[in-house]
Structure formats: C-alpha cells, structure tokens
Design an enzyme around this catalytic site. Structure first.
Site, short mmCIF file in Angstrom:
data_model
loop_
_atom_site.label_atom_id
_atom_site.label_comp_id
_atom_site.label_asym_id
_atom_site.label_seq_id
_atom_site.Cartn_x
_atom_site.Cartn_y
_atom_site.Cartn_z
CB ILE A 131 -0.94 0.03 1.23
CG1 ILE A 131 -0.13 -0.04 2.53
CG2 ILE A 131 -1.93 -1.12 1.17
CD1 ILE A 131 -0.95 0.14 3.78
CB ALA A 132 3.06 3.06 1.48
CD GLN B 107 6.93 -3.70 -1.35
OE1 GLN B 107 7.30 -3.03 -2.32
NE2 GLN B 107 6.35 -4.88 -1.50
CB VAL B 108 3.87 -0.30 4.45
CG1 VAL B 108 2.85 -0.65 5.53
CG2 VAL B 108 5.07 0.41 5.06
CG ASP C 277 11.54 11.12 7.83
OD1 ASP C 277 11.65 12.20 7.24
OD2 ASP C 277 11.33 10.04 7.24
#
Length: 543
Positions: free
Chosen positions: A136-137, A143-144, A314
């Site tokens: 999804i990202a 990545q997730v 961040d």
C-alpha cells in the site's frame, strides 16, 4: 586504488544523469559563463545510444534535480532530503523546494515480499497473517502491507514500550501494518555511500573552505542514519522507547510493536486508522482544527527534543496521522534523533535567547559550548546575532521562517570560524520539516509563539532555582555518602601497617592523630556549611 576508480565511475554516471535531467548545470542558472563551460554543459546532456530517454521532469531545476535523485536510487534520495536541511550549501529557496522530495518508488514484487516473510519469521505468511495485502506504500528502503492477525495468534500484540495503545480489531482479527525491506537494498546503499565518502574526502582535501562544512562528518551522519534504517529491529526498539517516553503525553501517541512478528527485515506494528495531517478537508470534516494541530505538532517536537533528548527526526506530513480521538500519531521510526544534555541545554538557551532578545547570552552559549573559538569577540558575535534575530522576530507571523533563520545563522557562524556540529544536523533538519508541516496546517503559524511555553518550562525546570537546589543537594549527598568509605579505607590501611610490623615513632603518631582531629573538624565544618547554604537558598526562594 581499484575502489577509488569504482567510486569515480559511479559519481560520473550520477553526474551524467543529473546533466541529462538538466539539473547539474541548469540552463536558467548558467548565466554569463565562458563558452567552453556552456559547451561542456551541453555535451554532458547528450544521450548515449544505450541510455534510456528522459521524460519531462518538471519546469524548475529543483524539480528536475528531485526527479534525477529518484532515478539514482535510495542513497541519492536520502542525500537530497539531507540537502533540504542545509540552506547554507544549496540556498534557502532550494532547501525549501527540496523539502518536497518524496521518498516514494514503485513497489517490489509481492512474491519477494512473501518469501522474505517466510525467511525472516520462520513460517509461511499464511501461518502468521491473514488477508495479507499487496503493498500500500513503497519507499526507497522498504514497503508496507496491510494484514490481520487472528486473535488466537495475536498474544503478543500491543507491545510498544510501556504503553498499551488500543489495537485496531476487525471481528476475530487484529489489524496490523507489515514493513519489509527491499531486496538487496543494503548492497546498493553501501556502494553509493562509499562513493559519497570518496567525494567528501576529496572535497575536504582539495576544495577551499570545505573543511568548515566537515563533509566527511556530514556523510558519516547520513550513513549512520541510513544504517539504522536497514535493521527493522532497531526501528522497533526506537518506536518502543519513543512510546515509553510519550505514553503520558496528552494528544500524542505511538503505534504498538508486535515483537513476535518483527525481525531484521520485517517490522509489524499496530494498524492506525487515521487521517493524514495534510488532508485539510478530511480533518475539518471530522471536527479537527488545523490551527490547533499546527501548534501541537511544533510543541510535541520541542518537548521530545528538550525533555527526552530523543525525537522523531522524519516528521514530514506522510508520517503524521490524526486518529479518531484527535491524537497526533507518529509513524515510521527509521530516522530518530538524539541530543545529549549539553546539546539540549545549547538548544534551549539559543531558542530562549532569541525569544527574549538576549543576544549576548546566545553568543555566550556558543562560546561556552566550544562551537566558536575563544579568539573571537563575544560582543561582536552578539551584535551579528542581533542582526539576524531582530528583523525576523519583528515581522508578521508569515515572515518568521526557521529555514531563513538557519540560513543566516550558518552565514554568520562561518564569519566567526564556527565549525559545523554534526550532532545538531538532524535537529536542524527536523525543525525545518516540522515548521513546514505547521505552516501547511496554518499559514499564519508563529513558530516562536508556539515554542515559547515549551522552552520557558524547560529552562525553569532544568536551570531555575529549584533545579540548582536539587543539584546542590545531590552533590552534598554524594560527599556525605563518600565519607564512610573513606574512613573505612583509612582504618584498613592503619590495620595493614600494624600487621606488617611497621612501627611509628611516638612523636610521628601524635602528629598523625592531631592531623586526623583537624581533618575531622574540617569535614564537619564543610558539611555544615553546605547544609546551611541550602537552607538559606531555600528560605530566600520561599520568603
């Protein structure tokens, strides 16, 4: 030598790509250069037969530079984000533009993700998760995926330090986010970081003025940060520690860690159902006020930096959500910053000095920390700081920019031979990013007014009269506590001397006894003096 040739080759290839994106020597920035420079710039942009065609990358040089960094890969993306913190190198406007550099890349293959799960966690994905989604990202390093843990298997959920945040559940399952490192990303980053170090060493040795910027130390800071991102157990530990520190903070929370489904290359956390902090329409529709969120984001960051010395480094819009209770939820803990006690005091006194207009104190703090050589003039430095602070603090809220302040501060410290402090680079970067988030929520946001209560509270708690009394009491307790041990050692030494048969002349023994008596009275007087002093100070504060 062979490694140097490889580094040079990689840097040349990177330079060629930047040139072809018209980001190395942008036409609009070349100006009246010699003919040979202009010809060289155009030749560098020529596409060789085996090179792919560059698509339109945007109108301005920073957009083209960002696109080139995306194509060059993870290390260069991190490098670009790092440059966004250095207005002294790239200029205030370019630093502002680079803040928008997105760490987003196409996802890697789902089959590779499933294989990584089995290799890292020792069981097939179907045994650990259900409804494991496509990515999804996807960012440059990992990545997730979204997944669920059947509650019968989820015995280890909700472990995020000492806090136990409510876990999202759907029916008989717990919803989680699963982060997986990209295949071979460690090798890619090591290769490119090696080239960065080569370039930094070259600059430090041969480029005039580069030694003040300490390029090798800067690259080392970047490399250390990236290395931590490559072990997701470290990120999990950071999230756990951050959650422990902030568990009592009203309106702020951290997702819980699922340690039994976390390894070096896989991280499983609580799933957060929330609204992205940059989605104003969604925030307003759910009754959340962006102006209030802007102040809370800034104050949360300053609280974590000053109170804990451990902060999310961040904090861009993609890493901040607002949950249904209105809590700000931070995610993605791959980049965290730490400040020791000296650096925290330096930060607080600098901010407090600018807030109160005490530029002499700001200057003194730089000298006390050893950041500015003692050969420089404190008064002249204070005058230069006043020239920075007065125009900024006297302007409308929209004109007060941390990026502008940092840019001018860098220029001023350069004139006073202040060497760059790598331990403050991460802090400076985060302050600029957080300011951008706050301004995105509230264009009128006044950074200084948001900072004032946090900084003032820290100064009172850490440097005020009560803190000094506590320090004095602690020192007195240390002295009192050390006396019994000292007396025991003296007694043991006396016994050893007797047992060894060493005889003392009676006159010598008498002198030692007299000296011991005087010493006892001296110790008693010193201790009573400390006690009376503490009582007097406390009485002055009370009455």
């Amino acid at each position: 030598m062979y490694q140097d040739v490889k580094h040079i080759s990689r840097l040349v290839k990177a330079g060629r790509l930047l040139a072809r994106y018209d980001a190395l020597w942008p036409e609009e920035m070349l100006g009246p250069q010699p003919t040979w420079v202009r010809i060289g710039a155009r030749v560098a942009k020529v596409r060789l037969p085996w090179e792919k065609k560059i698509v339109d990358a945007g109108g301005n040089p920073v957009e083209r530079f960002s696109s080139a960094l995306q194509e060059l890969g993870p290390a260069y993306i991190k490098f670009g984000q790092f440059l966004a913190t250095r207005p002294d190198i790239v200029g205030a406007q370019a630093a502002e533009d680079l803040k928008g550099l997105q760490d987003r890349l196409p996802p890697f293959d789902q089959g590779a993700a499933l294989a990584a799960l089995e290799k890292e966690l020792g069981a097939g994905p179907e045994a650990l998760f259900q409804n494991f989604s496509e990515p999804i990202a996807a960012a440059s390093i990992a990545q997730v995926h979204r997944a669920e843990i059947p509650n019968a298997l989820g015995h280890n959920r909700g472990q995020g330090g000492a806090q136990e945040p409510e876990t999202e559940k759907t029916g008989g399952a717990t919803r989680v986010a699963v982060k997986i490192l990209r295949p071979n990303v460690e090798h890619q980053l090591a290769r490119d970081m090696g080239a960065f170090f080569f370039a930094a060493r070259f600059a430090e040795r041969f480029v005039d003025g580069a030694d003040r910027l300490r390029p090798v130390a800067l690259v080392q800071t970047l490399a250390d940060s990236v290395e931590l991102e490559l072990d997701l157990r470290v990120e999990a530990a950071a999230a756990s520690e951050f959650g422990e520190n902030t568990k009592d903070d009203i309106g702020f929370r951290v997702p819980a860690i699922h340690w039994d489904r976390t390894s070096q290359r896989v991280l499983t956390t609580e799933w957060i159902d929330g609204v992205s902090i940059h989605d104003h329409a969604a925030l307003l529709s759910q009754g959340f006020e962006p102006v209030d969120l802007a102040t809370r984001v800034m104050q949360a960051f300053l609280t974590h930096a000053l109170r804990d010395g451990f902060f999310h480094a961040d904090m861009h819009q993609g890493n901040l959500l607002v949950d249904k209770e209105g809590n700000i939820v931070a995610i993605d803990f791959g980049i965290m910053g730490r400040l020791d006690a000296i650096s925290r005091r330096f930060l607080a006194e600098i901010l407090f000095g600018f807030l109160t207009g005490n530029y002499k104190r700001v200057a003194e703090v730089h000298f006390e920390a050893g950041y500015v050589p003692q050969t420089q003039s404190v008064d002249a430095f204070a005058q230069a700081l006043r020239a920075i602070g007065e125009p900024i603090l006297g302007r409308d809220a929209r004109g007060i920019s941390m990026a502008r302040l940092l840019a001018q501060l860098f220029q001023t410290t350069d004139a006073f031979d202040m060497a760059l402090q790598p331990q403050l680079v991460m802090l400076q970067k985060t302050m600029v990013v957080v300011e951008g988030v706050a301004r995105g929520l509230d264009p009128q946001h006044n950074l200084w007014e948001a900072a004032r209560p946090i900084v003032s509270k820290w100064m009172e708690e850490e440097l005020g009269p009560e803190a000094r009394i506590a320090d004095a009491a602690e020192n007195a307790a240390h002295i009192l506590g050390s006396l019994p041990a000292f007396l025991r050692r003296a007694e043991m030494a006396a016994q050893l001397v007797t047992e060894d048969g060493i005889k003392l002349h009676p006159e010598t023994a008498a002198q030692i006894g007299a000296a011991q008596t005087r010493s006892d009275w001296t110790n008693k007087i010193a201790l009573w003096t400390i006690a009376i002093t503490l009582v007097v100070i406390a009485g002055a504060l009370i009455f």
